[in-house]
Design an enzyme around this catalytic site. Structure first.
Site, PDB file in Angstrom:
ATOM      1  N   LYS A 189       0.841  -1.199   0.000  1.00  0.00           N
ATOM      2  CA  LYS A 189       0.000   0.000   0.000  1.00  0.00           C
ATOM      3  C   LYS A 189       0.876   1.250   0.000  1.00  0.00           C
ATOM      4  O   LYS A 189       1.926   1.289   0.645  1.00  0.00           O
ATOM      5  CB  LYS A 189      -0.918  -0.016   1.229  1.00  0.00           C
ATOM      6  CG  LYS A 189      -1.978   1.084   1.233  1.00  0.00           C
ATOM      7  CD  LYS A 189      -2.916   0.944   2.429  1.00  0.00           C
ATOM      8  CE  LYS A 189      -3.955   2.055   2.459  1.00  0.00           C
ATOM      9  NZ  LYS A 189      -4.871   1.932   3.607  1.00  0.00           N
TER      10      LYS A 189
ATOM     11  N   SER B 174      -9.730   2.150   2.716  1.00  0.00           N
ATOM     12  CA  SER B 174      -8.825   2.875   1.836  1.00  0.00           C
ATOM     13  C   SER B 174      -7.840   1.978   1.087  1.00  0.00           C
ATOM     14  O   SER B 174      -7.179   2.429   0.140  1.00  0.00           O
ATOM     15  CB  SER B 174      -8.033   3.913   2.647  1.00  0.00           C
ATOM     16  OG  SER B 174      -7.245   3.281   3.643  1.00  0.00           O
TER      17      SER B 174
ATOM     18  N   SER C  34     -10.178  -0.210   6.899  1.00  0.00           N
ATOM     19  CA  SER C  34      -9.562  -0.046   5.579  1.00  0.00           C
ATOM     20  C   SER C  34      -8.859  -1.272   5.021  1.00  0.00           C
ATOM     21  O   SER C  34      -8.419  -1.256   3.879  1.00  0.00           O
ATOM     22  CB  SER C  34      -8.579   1.131   5.598  1.00  0.00           C
ATOM     23  OG  SER C  34      -9.276   2.344   5.635  1.00  0.00           O
TER      24      SER C  34
END
Length: 485
Positions: free
Chosen positions: A79, A154, A178
């Site tokens: 990420k 996210s 997330s």
């Protein structure tokens, strides 16, 4: 059949026997990215030259080593809010558009010790603020199951890349859901570990008391492998817990006879879709068939979780994001006649709308005259929410419910109304406020879109969470379904 349809343990065995090379795995990853990422849009940056060179290095070492690293040769996506040395890291924000870190996050170092190959960086909501990856400063990631729907957020790029078969696993971060919410939307497995189980050193902070890094994988066993590699105390992170890391893989026994499961009535109440409720009730029947029992319980303060979370997380974001000022690193405006203009214009041009909204909310909550009424009161409610979980865990082994109220929604459907977007995390947020571990595993479909089962455990008891998740997974076929791209 893709190579990544195999479990990590199976791939390691093939590598050990030299029936497969690390270069084969890296080739598979980049080939798949070239085939489908134009549609899915999961990756922001690729590290192909270094990845192929390192794969070759690992291949040469196979015959010379008695023991391979825990995740030897496995390709991974990271990420974009986890810093990677000399590989652009932006947190999907224009304010960090040219930021090349000078060090690696602790989790990246630990994965390197486990001998993984970093494929690239994954798209996300800007500074991890969002539930759909539509808040990225660069592009919107699509859900591999239906390209007209969101992958969640996210960590949308992290979940979509695994679901699309671009990498066998990825790292995400979870502040209010997330990891678990996009895992649910994309039909993969995502774990938010106990707060403090995994080092946050090198994670670009959103809300420091809530953020936690965790793995997204295709199955529960792989998830345990990755957590095994990244968990543990870190002297570089004062909030990492000095707690022994057990052998998570030994928890995957398939035996849950006699286990007591709590099902919060609030998790099957108003606002939760019928498909999500039905999938959980069917999952509970499976768990009953495996010898567990379940009872309905109450988490009475969970109704305040959403408001509590947005006050606390936005307050922490207001402080954490003050460092992005155009002076030290990242974007700097060309439109400034003095220092104050430099600060104002850099931040107004560099941050997206959602980030600005939360900074303003947090600054207001922390301001003189409102601190006691909002921030301090929210901290008190957080303590009550944590106590609710502790009370339930005195009698039960795990808590089970849906991960999300609905399956993935259409791109653009909720962007005009932040409150309906925020409500999407209503079932995951309490877990972050309490600091306990939670996992999402596939448990069914609604209109061709995946649904997730959330299993929540006691502090530092990821082993029991994995045990229940693995037993459920082995008794069902939901995790075997793959999207057609």
């Amino acid at each position: 059949m893709s190579l990544f349809d195999h479990k990590i343990s199976e791939l390691k065995e093939l590598l050990h026997k030299k029936e497969l090379s690390v270069s084969d795995l890296v080739d598979e990853s980049y080939k798949r990215i070239n085939e489908v990422d134009g549609k899915v849009q999961a990756f922001l940056a690729l590290d192909e030259e270094k990845a192929r060179a390192y794969a070759k290095e690992l291949d040469e070492a196979v015959g010379e080593k008695d023991e391979l690293g825990l995740l030897f040769g496995m390709p991974i996506g990271v990420k974009d809010n986890i810093v990677t040395k000399d590989l652009r890291t932006t947190a999907s924000s224009k304010i960090l558009q040219n930021f090349d870190p000078i060090y690696d996050a602790t989790v990246v170092n630990r994965l390197r010790d486990a001998e993984v190959v970093t494929i690239g960086k994954l798209n996300m909501d800007e500074f991890a603020m969002g539930s759909s990856t539509e808040n990225s400063g660069y592009k919107a990631t699509k859900n591999p199951w239906n390209l007209n729907t969101v992958p969640g957020g996210s960590s949308g790029g992290s979940a979509a890349s695994v679901a699309a078969g671009e990498v066998p696993f990825s790292l995400g971060s979870d502040t209010g859901g997330s990891i678990r919410q996009p895992a649910s939307f994309c039909g993969v497995v995502g774990l938010k570990p106990t707060y403090g189980r995994v080092s946050r050193y090198g994670l670009i902070a959103f809300a420091s008391s809530l953020d936690q890094i965790g793995p997204i994988t295709r199955n529960v066993e792989d998830n345990a492998y990755v957590l095994q590699a990244i968990a543990g105390v870190d002297q570089m992170d004062a909030t990492s817990a000095n707690v022994d890391v057990p052998d998570f893989l030994s928890s995957l026994t398939g035996d849950i006879k006699g286990m007591k499961i709590a099902v919060p009535k609030e998790y099957l109440g108003e606002g939760v879709g019928e498909e999500a409720k039905e999938s959980v009730l069917q999952a509970l029947k499976v768990l009953e068939g495996l010898g567990a029992t379940w009872e309905e319980v109450s988490l009475p303060h969970s109704k305040y979780a959403l408001a509590t979370y947005y006050l606390l997380s936005s307050s922490e974001a207001s402080a954490n994001l003050a460092r992005f000022d155009g002076i030290r690193y990242g974007y700097r405006t060309d439109n400034a006649e003095n220092l104050i203009d430099l600060y104002k214009n850099t931040r107004s041009e560099g941050f997206g709308n959602e980030v600005k909204r939360r900074i303003m909310l947090g600054t207001f909550a922390l301001s003189s005259g409102y601190y006691d009424a909002y921030y301090k009161k929210a901290q008190k409610v957080r303590t009550l929410i944590k106590k609710d979980f502790e009370d339930v865990f005195e009698k039960y082994d795990v808590i089970v419910g849906p991960t999300t109220p609905t399956p993935a929604f259409k791109i653009g459907e909720k962007t005009s109304d932040p409150l309906t977007m925020y409500a999407n995390d209503i079932l995951t947020i309490p877990v972050n406020l309490a600091g306990v571990p939670g996992i999402s595993v596939p448990c069914g479909f609604a209109n061709g879109l995946p649904l997730g089962l959330q299993i929540i455990g006691k502090h530092f008891d990821e082993g029991t969470v994995y045990r229940v998740a693995h037993a459920f997974e082995q008794a069902t076929d939901h995790h075997k379904a793959k999207p057609e791209l």
